[in-house]
Design a protein around this motif. Structure first.
Motif, PDB file in Angstrom:
ATOM      1  N   GLN A  10       3.594  -4.619   7.948  1.00 20.72           N
ATOM      2  CA  GLN A  10       3.934  -3.976   6.663  1.00 20.72           C
ATOM      3  C   GLN A  10       3.634  -2.473   6.721  1.00 20.72           C
ATOM      4  O   GLN A  10       4.423  -1.648   6.258  1.00 20.72           O
ATOM      5  CB  GLN A  10       3.127  -4.622   5.531  1.00 20.72           C
ATOM      6  CG  GLN A  10       3.568  -6.056   5.223  1.00 20.72           C
ATOM      7  CD  GLN A  10       2.648  -6.726   4.209  1.00 20.72           C
ATOM      8  OE1 GLN A  10       2.026  -6.073   3.394  1.00 20.72           O
ATOM      9  NE2 GLN A  10       2.571  -8.053   4.276  1.00 20.72           N
ATOM     10  N   ALA A  14       6.275   0.659   6.373  1.00 26.51           N
ATOM     11  CA  ALA A  14       6.108   1.763   5.411  1.00 26.51           C
ATOM     12  C   ALA A  14       6.087   3.104   6.138  1.00 26.51           C
ATOM     13  O   ALA A  14       6.664   4.095   5.672  1.00 26.51           O
ATOM     14  CB  ALA A  14       4.824   1.569   4.612  1.00 26.51           C
ATOM     15  N   TRP A  15       5.422   3.145   7.311  1.00 23.89           N
ATOM     16  CA  TRP A  15       5.327   4.397   8.072  1.00 23.89           C
ATOM     17  C   TRP A  15       6.705   4.859   8.538  1.00 23.89           C
ATOM     18  O   TRP A  15       7.033   6.047   8.460  1.00 23.89           O
ATOM     19  CB  TRP A  15       4.377   4.190   9.257  1.00 23.89           C
ATOM     20  CG  TRP A  15       4.192   5.441  10.073  1.00 23.89           C
ATOM     21  CD1 TRP A  15       4.695   5.702  11.299  1.00 23.89           C
ATOM     22  CD2 TRP A  15       3.463   6.607   9.676  1.00 23.89           C
ATOM     23  NE1 TRP A  15       4.327   6.957  11.711  1.00 23.89           N
ATOM     24  CE2 TRP A  15       3.566   7.543  10.722  1.00 23.89           C
ATOM     25  CE3 TRP A  15       2.738   6.954   8.532  1.00 23.89           C
ATOM     26  CZ2 TRP A  15       2.965   8.795  10.671  1.00 23.89           C
ATOM     27  CZ3 TRP A  15       2.139   8.203   8.480  1.00 23.89           C
ATOM     28  CH2 TRP A  15       2.257   9.111   9.531  1.00 23.89           C
ATOM     29  N   ALA A  17       9.510   4.186   7.069  1.00 20.65           N
ATOM     30  CA  ALA A  17      10.218   4.658   5.873  1.00 20.65           C
ATOM     31  C   ALA A  17       9.799   6.091   5.526  1.00 20.65           C
ATOM     32  O   ALA A  17      10.626   6.918   5.117  1.00 20.65           O
ATOM     33  CB  ALA A  17       9.928   3.727   4.700  1.00 20.65           C
ATOM     34  N   LEU A  18       8.510   6.403   5.695  1.00 20.28           N
ATOM     35  CA  LEU A  18       7.995   7.752   5.384  1.00 20.28           C
ATOM     36  C   LEU A  18       8.539   8.781   6.370  1.00 20.28           C
ATOM     37  O   LEU A  18       8.981   9.866   5.979  1.00 20.28           O
ATOM     38  CB  LEU A  18       6.462   7.774   5.447  1.00 20.28           C
ATOM     39  CG  LEU A  18       5.677   7.135   4.305  1.00 20.28           C
ATOM     40  CD1 LEU A  18       4.194   7.393   4.482  1.00 20.28           C
ATOM     41  CD2 LEU A  18       6.102   7.698   2.949  1.00 20.28           C
ATOM     42  N   SER A  25       8.505  13.256   2.097  1.00 22.54           N
ATOM     43  CA  SER A  25       7.113  12.886   2.339  1.00 22.54           C
ATOM     44  C   SER A  25       6.206  14.116   2.355  1.00 22.54           C
ATOM     45  O   SER A  25       5.130  14.107   1.760  1.00 22.54           O
ATOM     46  CB  SER A  25       6.979  12.141   3.673  1.00 22.54           C
ATOM     47  OG  SER A  25       7.745  10.952   3.629  1.00 22.54           O
ATOM     48  N   MET A 301       8.786   7.496  -5.733  1.00 21.88           N
ATOM     49  CA  MET A 301       8.976   6.101  -5.334  1.00 21.88           C
ATOM     50  C   MET A 301      10.069   5.437  -6.174  1.00 21.88           C
ATOM     51  O   MET A 301      10.834   4.605  -5.678  1.00 21.88           O
ATOM     52  CB  MET A 301       7.660   5.312  -5.466  1.00 21.88           C
ATOM     53  CG  MET A 301       6.555   5.750  -4.511  1.00 21.88           C
ATOM     54  SD  MET A 301       7.071   6.050  -2.814  1.00 21.88           S
ATOM     55  CE  MET A 301       7.538   4.414  -2.295  1.00 21.88           C
ATOM     56  N   SER A 304      13.197   6.633  -4.840  1.00 21.34           N
ATOM     57  CA  SER A 304      13.335   6.007  -3.522  1.00 21.34           C
ATOM     58  C   SER A 304      13.880   4.573  -3.663  1.00 21.34           C
ATOM     59  O   SER A 304      14.762   4.164  -2.907  1.00 21.34           O
ATOM     60  CB  SER A 304      11.964   6.001  -2.846  1.00 21.34           C
ATOM     61  OG  SER A 304      12.015   5.337  -1.626  1.00 21.34           O
ATOM     62  N   LEU A 328       5.629  -3.642   0.063  1.00 26.25           N
ATOM     63  CA  LEU A 328       6.057  -2.618   1.042  1.00 26.25           C
ATOM     64  C   LEU A 328       6.151  -1.241   0.386  1.00 26.25           C
ATOM     65  O   LEU A 328       5.709  -0.237   0.947  1.00 26.25           O
ATOM     66  CB  LEU A 328       7.401  -3.014   1.672  1.00 26.25           C
ATOM     67  CG  LEU A 328       7.368  -4.200   2.643  1.00 26.25           C
ATOM     68  CD1 LEU A 328       8.776  -4.616   3.023  1.00 26.25           C
ATOM     69  CD2 LEU A 328       6.556  -3.858   3.891  1.00 26.25           C
ATOM     70  N   PHE A 329       6.702  -1.206  -0.833  1.00 26.18           N
ATOM     71  CA  PHE A 329       6.829   0.083  -1.536  1.00 26.18           C
ATOM     72  C   PHE A 329       5.465   0.606  -1.997  1.00 26.18           C
ATOM     73  O   PHE A 329       5.200   1.808  -1.956  1.00 26.18           O
ATOM     74  CB  PHE A 329       7.793  -0.057  -2.729  1.00 26.18           C
ATOM     75  CG  PHE A 329       9.238   0.085  -2.319  1.00 26.18           C
ATOM     76  CD1 PHE A 329       9.813   1.344  -2.211  1.00 26.18           C
ATOM     77  CD2 PHE A 329      10.016  -1.025  -2.022  1.00 26.18           C
ATOM     78  CE1 PHE A 329      11.138   1.482  -1.819  1.00 26.18           C
ATOM     79  CE2 PHE A 329      11.333  -0.891  -1.636  1.00 26.18           C
ATOM     80  CZ  PHE A 329      11.912   0.370  -1.527  1.00 26.18           C
ATOM     81  N   GLU A 332       3.699   2.116   0.926  1.00 23.67           N
ATOM     82  CA  GLU A 332       4.294   3.430   1.196  1.00 23.67           C
ATOM     83  C   GLU A 332       3.677   4.486   0.262  1.00 23.67           C
ATOM     84  O   GLU A 332       3.281   5.577   0.691  1.00 23.67           O
ATOM     85  CB  GLU A 332       5.818   3.341   0.973  1.00 23.67           C
ATOM     86  CG  GLU A 332       6.586   4.443   1.659  1.00 23.67           C
ATOM     87  CD  GLU A 332       8.100   4.242   1.500  1.00 23.67           C
ATOM     88  OE1 GLU A 332       8.760   5.230   1.180  1.00 23.67           O
ATOM     89  OE2 GLU A 332       8.598   3.100   1.669  1.00 23.67           O
ATOM     90  N   LEU A 335       0.056   5.136   1.284  1.00 26.09           N
ATOM     91  CA  LEU A 335      -0.014   6.011   2.464  1.00 26.09           C
ATOM     92  C   LEU A 335       0.190   7.472   2.070  1.00 26.09           C
ATOM     93  O   LEU A 335      -0.514   8.364   2.545  1.00 26.09           O
ATOM     94  CB  LEU A 335       1.049   5.598   3.499  1.00 26.09           C
ATOM     95  CG  LEU A 335       0.711   4.398   4.390  1.00 26.09           C
ATOM     96  CD1 LEU A 335       1.901   4.047   5.276  1.00 26.09           C
ATOM     97  CD2 LEU A 335      -0.500   4.699   5.276  1.00 26.09           C
TER      98      LEU A 335
END
Length: 346
Positions: A10, A14-15, A17-18, A25, A301, A304, A328-329, A332, A335
């Protein structure tokens, strides 16, 4: 995709996606970093100011009892608002306070502004009139020469101790010891120069000239004292000395309590309370910028999610439950927040 997608997987998702939307980001992390940095810097400034003030006052020692002319009215007016007194503080009061038990030293203090000159050089300085006990009550250190000699309170002697800044401006690098300076319209011989030190009780001790109290009263043509300072032998005896000092002064002032006794601790605790509130206020202001950063992350977000509907649809199609997609969101967003906080702290 199974329900039990590992936490590591997971985080990896997320990483990716960033890093895919780098610009977005970076901007979000920047917003969070500014918020965090603002909170840290502003609270540190508030706390720093508080510690600085406490340090300045603690230089004087906590065993100090200060007698001010005038009475702090209990009913009206803020603390420190001194109402005009009928009677001034005098050298007679000082002599009476010196007879109290558990008192190390008592220093009379007369303060004014005066023109100091030597040769062609002249400037305005703060003139302190006192006696040789002032060195102990105000924790003064002499760099060269000596402090005022021990004299009777009503004995005048044309000698002075200069602050280092005054000594430098009047005599340059030459030694001022034994030289004559003019204070107002009278001449005084320099017998000592103080060590460099900071501001104490609102007076810059680097820019003072200290003379015997009898000379100061003659110069100002005023027998009234600015204040009297008592150094008490131990903090535990402070209340006892305060009561005795009040009784003695009332007897001398025809049973009128037209003076105020202030302890070092009272002044310190007042400042402490003021600065604690200021630090909280400043932290509150800074916290608003953190809140703004949080709202920015929330909005990003949200955008997003609406932009990545096809990605969400694909996740659902391969069997990801709604809870996992939400997680997951959230990971993100978390993070982004953590990275922002780390950058802000740095």
């Amino acid at each position: 995709m199974t329900h039990d997608m590992t936490l590591r997987a997971q985080l990896g998702f997320a990483w990716v996606a960033l890093t895919a939307a780098r610009m977005r980001s970076v901007l979000v992390i920047g917003a969070a970093a500014i918020g965090v940095a603002a909170v840290i810097v502003l609270t540190a400034l508030g706390e720093g100011a508080r510690l600085y003030i406490m340090g300045e006052f603690s230089q004087l020692g906590s065993e100090l009892l200060i007698v001010l002319p005038g009475k702090n009215e209990k009913g009206g007016g803020p603390p420190g608002m001194i109402f005009e007194s009928e009677r001034d503080l005098t050298l007679q009061d000082t002599a009476a306070l010196r007879r109290l038990p558990h008192v190390n030293v008592v220093s009379p203090l007369s303060v004014g502004s005066i023109e100091v000159s030597a040769g062609t050089h002249s400037r305005t300085a703060t003139l302190l009139g006192s006696d040789n006990t002032l060195q102990q009550t105000r924790k003064m250190k002499v760099a060269r020469g000596e402090f005022l000699p021990p004299l009777e309170l009503d004995t005048a002697q044309a000698v002075t101790v200069l602050g280092p800044v005054i000594a430098r401006e009047l005599f340059g690098n030459a030694s001022p010891l034994g030289e004559w300076v003019r204070l107002g319209d009278r001449r005084f011989r320099v017998i000592g120069v103080l060590e460099e030190q900071g501001t104490s009780l609102g007076q810059n001790l680097n820019e003072v000239a200290i003379i015997p109290i009898a000379n100061a009263q003659a110069l100002f043509n005023n027998p009234a004292l600015f204040r009297i300072m008592l150094e008490v032998n131990g903090r535990s005896r402070m209340d006892n000395v305060k009561q005795n000092a009040t009784r003695v002064l009332k007897e001398l002032h025809q049973n009128e309590e037209d003076f105020t006794l202030v302890t070092q601790d009272a002044v310190l605790s007042t400042f402490d309370a003021i600065f604690s509130v200021l630090t909280l206020v400043v932290a509150g202001i800074a916290a608003i910028s953190l809140l703004v950063a949080g709202i920015i992350i929330m909005n990003v977000m949200l955008v997003s999610v609406s932009q990545r509907r096809s990605e969400i649809g694909l996740l659902m199609a391969v069997g990801a439950p709604p809870g996992l997609v939400l997680r997951l969101f959230l990971i993100e967003a978390l993070l982004l927040g953590i990275l922002g906080a780390l950058v802000g702290v740095m």
